[in-house]
Design a protein around this motif. Structure first.
Motif: not given
Length: 359
Positions: A256-264, A276-285, A291-297
């Motif tokens: 996500x650090x690499x991707x953000x370089x192209x967008x931020x 946001x990338x944490x929400x989209x992938x793995x995001x355990x409370x 778990x609330x991360x989309x990909x892990x779910x």
């Protein structure tokens, strides 16, 4: 007359009634034959000639009579009779957008091959057309959130969605043959398809980065065809991981650090993207362990994307968002496709627009 486009192809003038060999015959020599594929769900107003020896002809604007197509005879093998039964014939090619390119292959082996060999060859030719030009076209003109413009695979025909075909011409014996059959398992039907004029994306150059981005374009093209939205989401995240590092697996914390370089564009934007990338992938409370991360779910807990994002419009926006992360990376890699990977990584490390002072 034709004008050369800086993207690496030429937009030709009309070729109505021009014979295809006057346009493509210079490509051919012993062992190198002409391939002509139909391309359903596409519309071109003018011929488009790529510098990689591949040209797209609008429907009905190139004559094929000189290819001397051989009719199936009683002496032909069962495979050729099976192709004839598919009803993919010369008239089929007269009413389709066409893709033509030269290819080196064993003509005698084709003639002696089985029907399954012919179907496999149609699939191979379709993949070859993708690599030469169509992956780049899909990248420019299609989007992950918009299915209505998705073209068919090269080789598929509008008149019978079950069938595909290829016209092959051997200049040495001055004869052509048509192979046809059910080479593919599905055909896109939503929307009207793709208008393929006004192209501006260059093909990747032949550097190490170019080889990686060519594979990324192939993955993007495959991603467009995925109907299951849960699987499509997971594959989109996997493509971002590949774009981050084609050689090794990285934890998404690094990706996500690499991707953000192209967008931020600002520091705040960069930090928002990391969350946001944490929400989209793995995001355990950390307190509840939920778990609330989309990909892990989806991958590990068996959830469907529509369960996580119930709104149809919100899911469409999600894929538009993912497209917005993938597209700038691939575009930047194309611009630097003549470089070796380590040099490109140095360029990437220098990309820090998010560290600029906010206005």
């Amino acid at each position: 007359m034709s004008s050369e486009d800086p993207a690496g192809f030429k937009i030709s003038g009309t070729v109505m009634d021009e014979d295809i060999l006057s346009h493509c015959g210079a490509w051919l020599r012993p062992g190198v034959h002409l391939v002509v594929l139909p391309w359903a769900r596409t519309l071109a107003e003018s011929p488009i000639e790529f510098l990689e020896e591949i040209v797209i002809f609008p429907s009905g604007e190139i004559a094929l009579a000189s290819l001397n197509i051989q009719e199936t005879s009683p002496n032909d093998s069962l495979a050729w009779h099976q192709s004839a039964i598919s009803r993919v014939d010369l008239e089929t090619f007269d009413h389709q957008t066409l893709i033509a390119f030269p290819l080196s292959f064993d003509w005698d082996a084709l003639v002696a091959g089985s029907h399954n060999d012919h179907l496999d060859f149609i699939q191979f030719l379709s993949e070859k057309a993708d690599a030469l030009a169509l992956d780049s076209i899909r990248f420019q003109l299609c989007r992950l959130d918009l299915l209505d413009t998705l073209p068919a695979k090269a080789g598929q025909i509008d008149s019978n969605h079950m069938m595909a075909g290829a016209l092959l011409y051997n200049a040495q014996i001055m004869q052509g043959r048509i192979i046809g059959g059910a080479a593919f398992t599905h055909f896109p039907t939503r929307g009207l398809g793709l208008s393929i004029d006004h192209l501006h994306v260059p093909a990747p150059l032949d550097g190490e980065v170019g080889h990686h981005v060519a594979h990324a374009l192939r993955l993007y093209g495959s991603l467009l065809e995925v109907e299951d939205q849960s699987l499509k989401f997971v594959q989109a995240i996997s493509l971002l991981e590949f774009l981050s590092d084609p050689y090794r697996y990285q934890n998404f914390v690094e990706v996500k650090k690499t991707i953000a370089r192209y967008v931020a564009k600002t520091t705040a934007d960069y930090q928002r993207l990391l969350l946001r990338f944490k929400e989209l992938t793995g995001n355990k409370d950390q307190q509840t362990g939920i778990e609330q991360g989309y990909r892990t779910l989806i991958v590990h807990l068996g959830k469907r994307l529509r369960e996580i994002v119930p709104s149809t419009d919100a899911r469409r926006q999600l894929f538009l968002e993912l497209d917005g992360y993938i597209r700038p990376i691939i575009g930047h890699m194309i611009e630097h496709s003549d470089m070796d990977w380590e040099s490109y990584v140095d360029v990437r490390r220098s990309m820090k627009p998010f560290l600029l002072p906010e206005n």
